[in-house]
Scaffold this motif. Structure first.
Motif, short mmCIF file in Angstrom:
data_model
loop_
_atom_site.label_atom_id
_atom_site.label_comp_id
_atom_site.label_asym_id
_atom_site.label_seq_id
_atom_site.Cartn_x
_atom_site.Cartn_y
_atom_site.Cartn_z
N ARG A 244 14.35 -31.74 -3.84
CA ARG A 244 14.93 -31.86 -5.17
C ARG A 244 15.06 -30.49 -5.83
O ARG A 244 14.19 -29.65 -5.71
CB ARG A 244 14.07 -32.76 -6.05
N GLN A 245 16.16 -30.34 -6.55
CA GLN A 245 16.36 -29.14 -7.36
C GLN A 245 15.81 -29.40 -8.76
O GLN A 245 16.25 -30.32 -9.44
CB GLN A 245 17.85 -28.78 -7.45
N MET A 246 14.86 -28.58 -9.18
CA MET A 246 14.23 -28.73 -10.49
C MET A 246 14.41 -27.43 -11.27
O MET A 246 14.32 -26.33 -10.72
CB MET A 246 12.74 -29.03 -10.33
N ASN A 247 14.67 -27.57 -12.55
CA ASN A 247 14.84 -26.41 -13.42
C ASN A 247 13.59 -26.17 -14.25
O ASN A 247 13.04 -27.09 -14.85
CB ASN A 247 16.05 -26.60 -14.35
N GLN A 257 16.66 -20.44 -17.46
CA GLN A 257 16.14 -21.44 -16.54
C GLN A 257 16.26 -20.92 -15.11
O GLN A 257 17.19 -20.18 -14.77
CB GLN A 257 16.94 -22.75 -16.65
N GLN A 258 15.29 -21.28 -14.28
CA GLN A 258 15.40 -20.97 -12.86
C GLN A 258 15.30 -22.27 -12.06
O GLN A 258 14.57 -23.20 -12.44
CB GLN A 258 14.31 -20.00 -12.41
N THR A 259 16.04 -22.33 -10.98
CA THR A 259 16.07 -23.52 -10.15
C THR A 259 15.09 -23.37 -9.00
O THR A 259 15.08 -22.35 -8.31
CB THR A 259 17.48 -23.76 -9.59
N VAL A 260 14.23 -24.36 -8.83
CA VAL A 260 13.24 -24.37 -7.76
C VAL A 260 13.47 -25.61 -6.91
O VAL A 260 13.75 -26.70 -7.44
CB VAL A 260 11.80 -24.38 -8.33
N LEU A 261 13.38 -25.43 -5.61
CA LEU A 261 13.52 -26.55 -4.69
C LEU A 261 12.15 -27.09 -4.34
O LEU A 261 11.29 -26.36 -3.85
CB LEU A 261 14.25 -26.10 -3.42
#
Length: 399
Positions: A244-247, A257-261
């Protein structure tokens, strides 16, 4: 495929040590052995057993080091030197390495390296036609303080040679200049060796590595599909893993914001699916998730996976299905190899005695290794597991 490698004066190994993956005609055919165009038969797997502190990880490090030095040493920061550590009884002496590999075109290649932490003293590459002939030989001239380089069909021009760094492989150096043979050997876009071993030891599984693996599976959906299929079939209680991609707020700039998998385990209970963040999964499930990333990369592209403590946090029964991936020609079409350490003696019930290295350390803190089929008095009808556990072959703790 890797046929063998040798090394000396490296970490706890002082004398020359050889790790040989070739087998004779006496060893029965199996899916773990590949008949090569060069005429040799080469094993796809090699297990390393021994007591804690015996030198198992040190036995793996030369394979990982050579893979890095040949293909990626140009990327090493200038002035950082060569990451080798000689035995402390010969700390002022150079370390020596060599390896023999084959290529798909039927040639056998030999690479040799003699070096200190500061510089390459000698480096050479040979290719076998009727005999081994050099493509280049690079030697340090201490009096002139420069390198003498002889080459034949290697393709490095004089201006490329002039400023070669002393802590970089000539192959990695030439690859930066687009020399075709160097690019083919170094394969900088996809190194031949995938490993969890560095010069200071094993890279331990951590949340950071969960994120690295999650990104890899996100960017390589074919590996994600294979990982999901394998983990689910190994009865880990998983229906699958979702990436899942989470911000989240950027720690450096909270306004951004940064996107974390993030990997999320899917579990079924009473007919419903439930999510479990992967950080809360068992250490065995996390370890398999990370190990499979390295294994699947190697299986798809060929080369060798060098993995320390392969069974770490896994049940011993997990060894056979993991090793079986390398025996399956549909999953392993390029004859990828696996070199690994483990403490699970159950591996002796799975592999042939020629596919096991035993490591011991003596009272002078010198490690020694022997392939199990070379142990004096060993018989084909021995119960290898029982005799190893009883200490008949050595390489067990002295308690």
């Amino acid at each position: 495929m890797l046929h063998s490698y040798t090394f000396s004066n490296f970490q706890s190994f002082l004398e020359e040590t050889r790790v040989d993956l070739t087998v004779t005609r006496k060893v029965a055919d199996s899916d773990w052995i590949s008949s090569r165009p060069t005429g040799e038969r080469v094993s796809k797997v090699m297990a390393v057993l021994g007591a804690n502190g015996a030198g198992k990880t040190a036995l793996l490090k030369p394979a990982a080091f050579l893979g890095w030095f040949i293909s990626q040493s140009f990327q090493n920061p200038i002035g950082s030197g060569i990451p080798v550590a000689p035995h402390f009884a010969a700390s002022n002496e150079p370390s020596a390495f060599s390896c023999v590999v084959d290529s798909a075109d039927g040639h056998l290649w030999r690479y040799e390296l003699l070096c200190t932490r500061q510089r390459v003293l000698r480096e050479a590459l040979y290719r076998k036609e009727k005999r081994f002939d050099h493509l280049f030989i690079r030697e340090w001239d201490e009096k002139r303080k420069n390198y003498r380089i002889r080459q034949r069909d290697f393709g490095l021009s004089d201006n490329m040679i002039e400023n070669v760094r002393p802590d970089v492989s000539l192959i990695s150096w030439a690859a930066q200049y687009g020399v075709p043979l160097a690019l083919r050997i170094a394969r900088p876009e996809l190194p031949w060796v995938t490993t969890n071993v560095t010069g200071v030891g094993r890279i331990k599984s951590s949340d950071d590595w969960l994120y690295v693996a999650a990104r890899h599976y996100f960017e390589h959906p074919q590996h994600k599909d294979s990982m999901n299929r394998l983990l689910s079939s190994w009865d880990l209680g998983l229906e699958g893993v979702e990436i899942r991609q989470m911000n989240f707020p950027n720690p450096q700039n909270p306004e951004q914001q940064q996107t974390v998998l993030l990997p999320v385990g899917k579990h079924r209970s009473h007919g419903k699916l439930y999510d479990l963040p992967f950080a809360l999964e068992s250490s065995g499930t996390q370890g398999a998730f990370i190990h499979l990333m390295r294994v699947l990369i190697t299986l798809e592209h060929g080369g060798i996976a060098v993995i320390d403590e392969f069974e770490s946090d896994l049940h011993p029964h997990m060894l056979e299905p993991l090793l079986g991936l390398f025996a399956n020609p549909d999953i392993n079409p390029h004859n990828a190899q696996l070199l690994f350490t483990c403490h699970a003696a159950e591996v002796l019930n799975i592999l042939h005695k020629s596919q096991v290295m035993l490591v011991e350390k003596d009272e002078d803190c010198e490690s020694r290794a022997i392939r199990m089929d070379k142990v004096e008095g060993i018989r084909n009808d021995d119960n290898f597991y029982a005799k190893y556990m009883a200490g008949a072959y050595g390489a067990v703790p002295r308690i």
